[in-house]
Design an enzyme around this catalytic site. Structure first.
Site, PDB file in Angstrom:
ATOM      1  N   ASP A   2      47.045 -58.440   1.149  1.00 45.95           N
ATOM      2  CA  ASP A   2      46.541 -59.669   1.782  1.00 45.95           C
ATOM      3  C   ASP A   2      47.277 -60.921   1.295  1.00 45.95           C
ATOM      4  OD1 ASP A   2      44.717 -58.216   3.302  1.00 45.95           O
ATOM      5  OD2 ASP A   2      43.185 -58.305   1.743  1.00 45.95           O
ATOM      6  N   LYS A  14      35.741 -59.824  -2.488  1.00 46.25           N
ATOM      7  CA  LYS A  14      35.232 -59.389  -1.186  1.00 46.25           C
ATOM      8  C   LYS A  14      35.123 -57.861  -1.113  1.00 46.25           C
ATOM      9  CE  LYS A  14      37.588 -60.357   2.796  1.00 46.25           C
ATOM     10  NZ  LYS A  14      37.712 -59.214   3.715  1.00 46.25           N
TER      11      LYS A  14
HETATM   12  C1  S3P Z   1      40.362 -53.768   2.000  1.00 46.67           C
HETATM   13  C2  S3P Z   1      41.532 -53.077   2.133  1.00 46.67           C
HETATM   14  C3  S3P Z   1      42.765 -53.648   2.710  1.00 46.67           C
HETATM   15  C4  S3P Z   1      42.707 -55.173   2.816  1.00 46.67           C
HETATM   16  C5  S3P Z   1      41.369 -55.663   3.291  1.00 46.67           C
HETATM   17  C6  S3P Z   1      40.246 -55.183   2.393  1.00 46.67           C
HETATM   18  C7  S3P Z   1      39.203 -53.078   1.398  1.00 46.67           C
HETATM   19  O1  S3P Z   1      42.938 -53.092   3.993  1.00 46.67           O
HETATM   20  O2  S3P Z   1      43.717 -55.656   3.671  1.00 46.67           O
HETATM   21  O3  S3P Z   1      41.362 -57.097   3.311  1.00 46.67           O
HETATM   22  O4  S3P Z   1      38.261 -53.758   0.949  1.00 46.67           O
HETATM   23  O5  S3P Z   1      39.223 -51.843   1.362  1.00 46.67           O
HETATM   24  P1  S3P Z   1      43.645 -51.644   4.195  1.00 46.67           P
HETATM   25  O6  S3P Z   1      42.962 -50.720   3.284  1.00 46.67           O
HETATM   26  O7  S3P Z   1      43.438 -51.256   5.613  1.00 46.67           O
HETATM   27  O8  S3P Z   1      45.091 -51.881   3.870  1.00 46.67           O
END
Ligand code: S3P
Length: 427
Positions: A311, A21
């Site tokens: 996550d 993702k």
């Molecule tokens: C993500 C970073 C994470 C993660 C999110 C996706 C990203 O969040 O929890 O599902 O793609 O940069 P944070 O960077 O706010 O911790």
């Protein structure tokens, strides 16, 4: 609502997970900062990444080809155009936060909003540093969406982030591309570094020095890449295997970037048999991983462990319910700020199923092992909470009813189809 029951017989199966993702969001969003084509093979086609796709189209990016495997976007020659209406980011924090960085370079006004979960998530963490770069932003009181950004000329700067966040880091780096001078971002613990790697591959002038990144302004080249499988989706099957000593699951083509593999390390420390083999390095290391269940020992997690499995931390709590002894998970307060308050919702789900779990401000205290039993579960509209409950149900007596299971469409639309397929193999 879905009904699930305990899985009985041994399991030895292979599974492939959808594309990562984070890499898919970035591949889509970065089309705004290149004049050339972006080609994503194996992209994740899910509600969250569709939010990013809809957003870049509103800024003028053209979709040249799209099917369930391949996505081709044409970058922007003239730079982004001012969108004519509100940019709806749906449920996606990554879309909104990274696009705030893009909006700094839009000559005009970008107004962002999202669903009921997203408008409750903190945006001050991107708003404040972007304001320091000279970007004009107004938001709902307290730093929540809806918010409006008047982009244009702005400066760079040096930022020491109070929390490790790849979303904030990426927003500042994206704004840095269109700044008058360099931007430097330092994190307390290194968060996922896909933005840095993709910027490098796209010809960005970026220097990575441990937890510090420095970027010179400039536009990027286009990029064609294959998105490896999402380790955060693979984690559900890895946990499924680890929960019982008669299970083994092999997951193909998983992203092995070390800022994402924390959960596999945790499973190995808890006693599961974890084997992995790297098969490629482009655009980042990837390969297959196999997890076999063994007797589990307690889990210990602290703040510095969290970013590499942010996550997946709720799955660590589930593992702890089946380990003999006391598990302490702390330093995970960021989970309260995700799609739901995952500290609370995880505790609610697992205690409804009979686990001995105490909620703490920044984690849980868990005594194991406990025999779980089926319950009525509300996923609170949070995809990862619905999938957590489904994996817990495989070792729970009786029937588990999961409400809000349609939220898996956010990150893993095929989750329940794959779950049923594996369950049939187990029977
Ligand atoms: C993500 C970073 C994470 C993660 C999110 C996706 C990203 O969040 O929890 O599902 O793609 O940069 P944070 O960077 O706010 O911790």
């Amino acid at each position: 609502m879905v009904e699930v029951t305990r899985w009985r017989a041994p399991l030895d199966a292979e599974v492939a997970v959808p594309g990562d993702k984070s890499l898919t969001h970035r591949g889509i969003l970065f089309s705004v900062v290149t004049d050339e084509e972006m080609v994503l093979e194996g992209w994740l086609d899910a509600a969250d990444t569709r939010s990013s796709l809809g957003l870049v189209q509103r800024l003028g990016v053209q979709v040249l080809a799209i099917d369930s495997h391949r996505l081709v976007l044409r970058g922007l020659n003239q730079g982004p155009k001012e969108p004519e209406s509100v940019l709806d980011c749906g449920n996606s924090g990554t879309t909104m936060r990274l696009a705030c960085g893009l909006a700094a370079g839009v000559n005009g006004l970008c107004v962002f909003s999202g669903d009921a979960s997203l408008v409750r998530r903190p945006m001050a963490r991107v708003i404040e540093p972007l304001r320091q770069m000279g970007v004009e932003i107004v938001s709902r009181r307290g730093g929540y969406a809806p918010l409006a950004i008047q982009g244009g000329r702005h400066r760079g700067g040096r930022f020491a982030l109070p929390v490790a966040s790849a979303q904030v880091k990426s927003a500042l780096l994206l704004a840095g591309l269109t700044a008058d001078d360099p931007v430097e971002v330092e994190e307390p613990v290194k968060s996922r570094d896909h933005t840095e790697h993709l910027f490098q591959a796209m010809g960005g002038r970026i220097r990575i020095d441990g937890q510090r990144v420095r970027l010179e302004p400039g536009r990027l080249h286009g990029l064609s890449f294959t998105v490896p499988g999402d380790p955060s989706s693979a984690a559900f099957w890895a946990a499924l295997a680890a929960l019982s000593s008669d299970r083994k699951v092999t997951i193909s083509s998983v992203l092995f970037n070390s800022t994402r593999t924390g959960f596999l390390g945790l499973l190995a420390r808890a006693g599961a048999e974890v084997t992995w083999h790297q098969e490629g390095t482009d655009p980042e290391p990837w390969g297959w991983v196999s997890v076999a269940g063994r007797t589990l020992t307690p889990v210990a997690l602290q703040a510095s462990d969290v970013p590499a499995m942010v996550d997946e931390v709720p799955l660590a709590a589930l593992i702890a319910t089946q380990a003999r002894g006391t598990s302490v998970i702390q330093g995970a307060g960021e989970l309260r700020l995700k799609e739901s308050d995952r500290i609370r919702v995880t505790a609610d789900i697992l205690s409804a199923m009979g686990a001995d779990i105490q909620e703490r401000e920044d984690g849980w205290l868990i005594e194991g092992p406990t025999r779980l039993s089926g319950a009525d579960i509300d996923a609170k509209g949070d995809h990862r909470m619905a999938m957590l409950a489904a994996i817990a149900a495989t070792v729970a007596d009786g029937v588990t009813r999961i409400h809000g299971e349609e939220s898996v469409a956010i990150s893993y639309p095929d989750f329940f189809a794959q779950y049923r397929r594996l369950q049939r193999i187990a029977r």
